[in-house]
Every structure is written in structure tokens, then in C-alpha cells.
Scaffold this active site. Structure first.
Site, PDB file in Angstrom:
ATOM      1  N   GLY A   3       0.783  -1.707  -0.161  1.00 11.04           N
ATOM      2  CA  GLY A   3      -0.171  -0.150  -0.221  1.00 11.04           C
ATOM      3  C   GLY A   3       0.828   1.374  -0.512  1.00 11.04           C
ATOM      4  O   GLY A   3       0.472   2.088  -0.622  1.00 11.04           O
ATOM      5  N   GLU A  30      11.243   8.493 -29.288  1.00  9.42           N
ATOM      6  CA  GLU A  30      12.192   8.530 -29.227  1.00  9.42           C
ATOM      7  C   GLU A  30      12.182   6.966 -29.716  1.00  9.42           C
ATOM      8  O   GLU A  30      13.173   6.404 -30.415  1.00  9.42           O
ATOM      9  CB  GLU A  30      13.471   8.063 -28.753  1.00  9.42           C
ATOM     10  N   SER A  46       8.394   0.916 -28.750  1.00 11.20           N
ATOM     11  CA  SER A  46       9.351  -0.331 -28.451  1.00 11.20           C
ATOM     12  C   SER A  46       8.627  -1.194 -30.113  1.00 11.20           C
ATOM     13  O   SER A  46       9.893  -2.225 -30.110  1.00 11.20           O
ATOM     14  CB  SER A  46       8.867  -1.004 -27.358  1.00 11.20           C
TER      15      SER A  46
END
Length: 380
Positions: free
Chosen positions: A340, A363, A366
Site C-alpha cells: 500500500g 524516440e 518499443s
């Protein structure tokens, strides 16, 4: 193979690690909360000679190598990712294209202020309809006498509020039915140039992300960066270097999340033991440490190849892809290990998790990295 850092690289790492711990880390929580840009930090980095780190000494740089740049980016990101991305973009997107493609006159005029920290480096590439598909560029520069007249807009541009000039891509004509894209250096105080800063971001709150609007902006044709029509090729090269910076950022954030987690699991007690005494925790920490080590080695290898003047596109994509994905995974695990408390701001790992996400997007996403790698290994 020699994995030792040189004495210069070691000295840079010691200097920047100390700087990051004393100057950058203390205000990171506050800056994230208030979306406050770390202006003073960059003035101090300029005094340390870090703002022109990998650029030639004749233009006010320090003449250092790419590995040193990766080290500085990693250490700054470990303390505060917003500071890390500001620095990485300043060097790899702002200074690098001018250093690589500029004339001696352009370097004197535009690279020197970047190296001294008088201007932050920025690069105008992404547009509302041109992200991964940079061929979708709509910003146009039309030659009128001795001047280019530029119209268009750019989005998600890092550092532009603090840049006195930046290189941007624009369509300068057509060749064989294809858009001819060129890079042009534009002063940000030019008439018709507007910088808008009103994005609400998930993370990296203390970094500067802007939209650029260009309405009949005029610059002399001597502001063309490199050859006309080679802008596309130039920014691909620029992004290769930038990917090393993103990889280094990812390693820094992941390392910070690991450090926080290690400290927490050694202190937190449950069922009469510290969390670090449970095998499930030990295995998680072992995996995190292994992945950070692999990512760092990949970043340094890509940087080393670049410094040797050898091809490094594949390795830059690999290090960026792997490091950003393990950074996301490790920050996620860090929140989980904190339970938590991990969900609460004061423990900082939730900030690291928010900051990490951009690294899988900026840039080259993925998905784009996987396309680049597939092409580089001959699968196309």
C-alpha cells in the site's frame, strides 16, 4: 574486452553522483508535485562543464565520449527522471544534430550557447500526424528569395521553452513523388513562432514538454542544417544517439526503484521477519538486479560502438527497447514490494513508475525498435 571505466569516466561518475545526491534528489518530490522545471540545477550543471559534455572543446564542450554522456544521464535520472530527460534531450537532440551536420559558422553561433548552458537543446520532429511515421511531416518550408518561410506545428517537444533556437524538420519540396524533408535551425524568438505549454502528462512533471506553432516564420537560407533533402536521414542518425540517452535514463530510474525497494524490504517486518528474509522477495530482488546489470551493459556497449565510429543502430535500438521495458517492469515490482505504501507519493516509487512509461514511447516506440532490430538482423 575491458569493462573498466577510464579514469576520466570514473571521475565524471563520482562528480555527477555526488551532485545528483546533493542537488537533484532533495527537491525531486516537490518538483514533480508542482510541475516545476529545475532551472537552477541546469545552471549548476553548466558551471560543472556538463552541458556540452560530448561536444568539441573549441565550441565550449568538454570533449568527452558517449559513455560519459550515458553515465551522467543515468545518474541524473536515478535522482530525478525529469532532470534526466531534460539533460538527455539537451545533448542528444539539441546539440548533437548541430554538432554532426552544422557548418563551423552554425556551430559557433548555435552549438556554443548549448555547450555553455545559455540555451537548452531541443529538436522539432514530432507532429500531430507524424510520430512513428515521420514521413507524415506536414510542416513546410518554402524558399522565398534568400529566406525560408516556415508554416506548421510540432508537438511533444522537450525543452523548447528554454531553448533560444532549435533544429526542426520541414518539407522543402518533392522528389520522385516523395516528400523532401530538410532540417532548419530556427530561433525561438522569431516572429510568428509560438511555444505553447499546456500538456497534462502522466509523469516527468518537472520536464518541459511543449507544442510549437509556426506561422510564416522567416529564417535565412543559411540556417539550413546539412544538405537540403537530407533531414530524414539526419534525424534517423540523431535518434540513434538519443536512444542511448533513453536507455541510460531507464537504467537510472530502474536503479533508483531497486535502491528504494532494497531499503524498504530490509526494514519492513511481516509475520515476525523482515520482507528481505522471505525467498519470494529475494528472488524478485535478484531478478531486478540482474536485469539492471544487463541493461546497463547494453547501454554502455551501444555508447562504446558509437565512440569507436562503428555502426550502432541495432545496439542503440536494443538497449533502448530492453532498458525501457525492464524499467517499466522493475518500477512496477517496486510498487508491489512496497504494498500500500508503494501507491503513496511519499515513497517515490509511484513517481518512478509514472516516469518510466514514457521511455517505452519516446524516440521510437518499443514497436518501432523491434522493426529496426528486425531489419538490422536481416528480417525484412
Amino acid at each position: 574486452m575491458n569493462f573498466d571505466l577510464t579514469s576520466e569516466q570514473t571521475m565524471i561518475r563520482q562528480t555527477i553522483r555526488e551532485f545528483a545526491r546533493e542537488e537533484v534528489a532533495p527537491g525531486a518530490v516537490e518538483r514533480d508535485r508542482n510541475q516545476q522545471f529545475p532551472r537552477e540545477i541546469f545552471q549548476k550543471l553548466a558551471e560543472l562543464g556538463m552541458m556540452g559534455l560530448p561536444f568539441p572543446e573549441e565550441y565550449g564542450g568538454a570533449g568527452a565520449d558517449t559513455i560519459s554522456f550515458a553515465i551522467v544521464t543515468e545518474e541524473l535520472s536515478r535522482a530525478c527522471a525529469s532532470t534526466g530527460i531534460t539533460y538527455s534531450a539537451h545533448i542528444s537532440l539539441g546539440g548533437a544534430p548541430i554538432n554532426m551536420f552544422g557548418t563551423p559558422e552554425q556551430k559557433e553561433k548555435y552549438l556554443v550557447p548549448i555547450c555553455t548552458g545559455e540555451s537548452l537543446g531541443a529538436f522539432g520532429l514530432t507532429e500531430p500526424n507524424a510520430g512513428s511515421d515521420a514521413g507524415g511531416t506536414k510542416t513546410a518550408a518554402v524558399l522565398d528569395g534568400d529566406e525560408y518561410v516556415i508554416n506548421g506545428n510540432k508537438c511533444f517537444i522537450t525543452n523548447a521553452s528554454f531553448a533560444k533556437h532549435l533544429a526542426l524538420t520541414a518539407v522543402t519540396g518533392e522528389k520522385d513523388g516523395e516528400k523532401e524533408i530538410s532540417a532548419i535551425i530556427v530561433p525561438t524568438d522569431a516572429e510568428g513562432f509560438t511555444i505553447i505549454k499546456d500538456y497534462e502528462k502522466m509523469g516527468l512533471h518537472a520536464s518541459d514538454t511543449t507544442e510549437l506553432v509556426l506561422e510564416d516564420v522567416r529564417v535565412g537560407k543559411e540556417n539550413l542544417l546539412g544538405k537540403k533533402g537530407e533531414g530524414f536521414k539526419q534525424f534517423l542518425q540523431t535518434l540513434d544517439g538519443g536512444r542511448i540517452g533513453i536507455g541510460a535514463m531507464a537504467v537510472g530510474i530502474a536503479q533508483a526503484a531497486f535502491d528504494k525497494s532494497l531499503q524498504y524490504v530490509k526494514e519492513r517486518r511481516q509475520f515476525g521477519k523482515t520482507l528481505s528474509q522471505f525467498q519470494v522477495t529475494q528472488f524478485k530482488m535478484a531478478d531486478m538486479a540482474m536485469k539492471i546489470e544487463l541493461a546497463r551493459n547494453m547501454v554502455y556497449k551501444a555508447a562504446w560502438l558509437k565512440d569507436q565510429g562503428r555502426p550502432f543502430s541495432k545496439e542503440a535500438s536494443m538497449c533502448k527497447l530492453f532498458a525501457s521495458e525492464i524499467c517499466m517492469e522493475i518500477t512496477d515490482q517496486a510498487v508491489q514490494l512496497h504494498g500500500g505504501y508503494g501507491y503513496m507519493r511519499e515513497y517515490e516509487v509511484e513517481r518512478m513508475m509514472r516516469d518510466a512509461k514514457l521511455l517505452e514511447i519516446g524516440e521510437g516506440t518499443s514497436e518501432v525498435q523491434r522493426m529496426v532490430i528486425a531489419r538490422e538482423v536481416g528480417c525484412h
